[in-house]
Design an enzyme around this catalytic site. Structure first.
Site, short mmCIF file in Angstrom:
data_model
loop_
_atom_site.label_atom_id
_atom_site.label_comp_id
_atom_site.label_asym_id
_atom_site.label_seq_id
_atom_site.Cartn_x
_atom_site.Cartn_y
_atom_site.Cartn_z
N HIS A 22 0.83 -1.20 0.00
CA HIS A 22 0.00 0.00 0.00
C HIS A 22 0.87 1.25 0.00
CE1 HIS A 22 -3.19 2.61 2.18
NE2 HIS A 22 -3.26 2.75 0.88
N ASP A 69 -4.87 3.38 -5.01
CA ASP A 69 -4.99 3.84 -3.63
C ASP A 69 -6.17 4.80 -3.47
OD1 ASP A 69 -4.63 4.64 -1.01
OD2 ASP A 69 -2.50 5.06 -1.25
N TYR A 118 10.43 13.07 -12.63
CA TYR A 118 11.67 12.27 -12.56
C TYR A 118 12.06 12.00 -11.12
CZ TYR A 118 12.53 13.36 -17.54
OH TYR A 118 12.45 13.48 -18.90
#
Length: 149
Positions: A22, A69, A118
């Site tokens: 998670h 999520d 990035y």
């Protein structure tokens, strides 16, 4: 061969997805993304390759087994177009459609500026390089949970 597993999910990708927990992030990137150098900083250390597979098709396969999520506003995020953060290229519209299909509802992606993307990618669990040749085919997916029955 396994039943009910999308055939483009490689053994390494399946193992990686099953190993995530998670809140872990997964990068799905295009062929221009610095996948190898970024992946060296992740848990998996090398990019998982899906050559010849579009970003949308990769996301479809991944979301067939990975929950997003629900504890965050934007469990799926896209790399912003440089200088035009509100522009949504076709590749991003296609991925958004796959997210909505997998979730059975509209769940708009968040967006991240290119260099911030990035940096976030370097903290991810793994990098999946699709065969996506279009620019801005880069996404972060945050692993959710499956509630007990």
């Amino acid at each position: 061969m396994l039943k009910n597993i999308d055939p483009i999910i490689t053994p390494d990708l399946l193992y990686t997805l099953a190993s995530m927990g998670h809140g872990d992030d997964l990068v799905i990137c295009d062929t221009n993304f610095p996948a190898r150098s970024v992946a060296q900083l992740t848990m998996v250390k090398t990019p998982l390759e899906l050559p010849g597979i579009s970003a949308a098709r990769a996301v479809r396969a991944i979301l067939s087994v990975m929950p997003l999520d629900t504890f965050v506003d934007h469990p799926a995020q896209r790399m912003e177009v440089v200088g035009q953060p509100d522009e949504i290229p076709e590749v991003q519209r296609e991925v958004q459609a796959e997210i909505d299909r997998a979730e059975g509802r509209s769940w708009p992606m968040g967006s991240i500026e290119r260099f911030a993307f990035y940096e976030a990618a370097k903290k991810s669990f793994a990098v999946v390089r699709a065969g996506e040749g279009r620019f801005y085919g880069c996404f972060l997916l945050k692993m959710g949970v499956i509630a007990p029955k």
